[in-house]
Write a protein that holds these residues in place. Sequence first.
Motif, short mmCIF file in Angstrom:
data_model
loop_
_atom_site.label_atom_id
_atom_site.label_comp_id
_atom_site.label_asym_id
_atom_site.label_seq_id
_atom_site.Cartn_x
_atom_site.Cartn_y
_atom_site.Cartn_z
N PHE A 4 -6.59 29.22 49.17
CA PHE A 4 -5.36 29.82 50.06
C PHE A 4 -5.22 31.38 50.00
CE2 PHE A 4 -1.15 31.40 50.23
CZ PHE A 4 -0.72 31.13 51.42
N ASP A 5 -5.34 31.86 48.66
CA ASP A 5 -5.25 33.05 48.38
C ASP A 5 -6.20 33.98 49.27
OD1 ASP A 5 -2.84 32.65 46.96
OD2 ASP A 5 -3.84 33.01 45.00
N GLU A 20 -5.69 33.62 53.19
CA GLU A 20 -4.80 34.61 53.44
C GLU A 20 -5.18 36.11 53.44
OE1 GLU A 20 0.01 34.08 53.28
OE2 GLU A 20 -0.75 34.74 51.16
N ARG A 31 -5.51 31.45 61.47
CA ARG A 31 -4.15 31.10 61.44
C ARG A 31 -3.97 29.91 60.59
NH1 ARG A 31 -2.02 26.88 65.23
NH2 ARG A 31 -0.20 27.25 65.63
N MET A 32 -2.86 30.35 59.55
CA MET A 32 -2.36 29.26 58.79
C MET A 32 -1.51 28.19 59.41
SD MET A 32 -3.07 28.74 55.55
CE MET A 32 -3.94 29.72 55.01
N ARG A 84 0.67 26.33 54.31
CA ARG A 84 0.34 27.03 53.10
C ARG A 84 0.24 25.73 52.00
NH1 ARG A 84 2.24 32.09 52.90
NH2 ARG A 84 2.64 31.98 50.58
N ILE A 100 -3.94 22.75 51.84
CA ILE A 100 -3.77 23.69 52.84
C ILE A 100 -4.38 23.52 54.11
CG2 ILE A 100 -3.46 25.75 51.37
CD1 ILE A 100 -6.31 26.62 51.90
N PHE A 107 -5.71 25.51 58.01
CA PHE A 107 -5.75 26.50 58.76
C PHE A 107 -6.89 26.34 59.57
CE2 PHE A 107 -8.53 27.31 55.07
CZ PHE A 107 -9.97 27.63 55.53
#
Length: 164
Positions: free
Chosen positions: A90-91, A94, A100-101, A104, A118, A120
């Motif tokens: 995720f980090d 992002e 486009r998330m 989270r 997660i 996206f």
Amino acid sequence: MSVAVNGIAHIQMTVNRPESLDFWERLCNFLEMETLLRAEDSRYCVGSRTGILVKLAPPDKRDQAFDQNRCGLHHFCFRARSREDVDAIFDFVEAELDARMIHRPEAGDRFAPGYYSILFEDPDGIRVEFNHVPGKGHLGEGGRLGPGGAGPATRYGDEGLTEA
């Protein structure tokens, strides 16, 4: 007779946007996959027990956007080894990718015991999920198909696996 397969060998996707090629190569490289093919119209990365091949659609076929609600792929999900890995992915997504998330990192016990994921989209709108499910998930203790479990569900949706 039945056969137990050994996972998915590779996934091939067709994209409309050239930037999707770089998106997928960067994501795959972060996942410790190596680039086997880097061509003007395609990328193929291998490692982590799978392969991801991404090809540009021919110019005359790029007028249609990806649509999850049409026949075909809805999304696919990579299995992470830990919740911490899901957080690290995720980090990276992002901070480093133009994604486009959709959601989270979150718990999703409605889908399986201990489910954490997660979700996206790539630049073309193809959805990608990363999840971690501890133990054997639905096949283990507390799972629908595990010892004493409820058995197959009759419904699947945003509420997870439920009965009609």
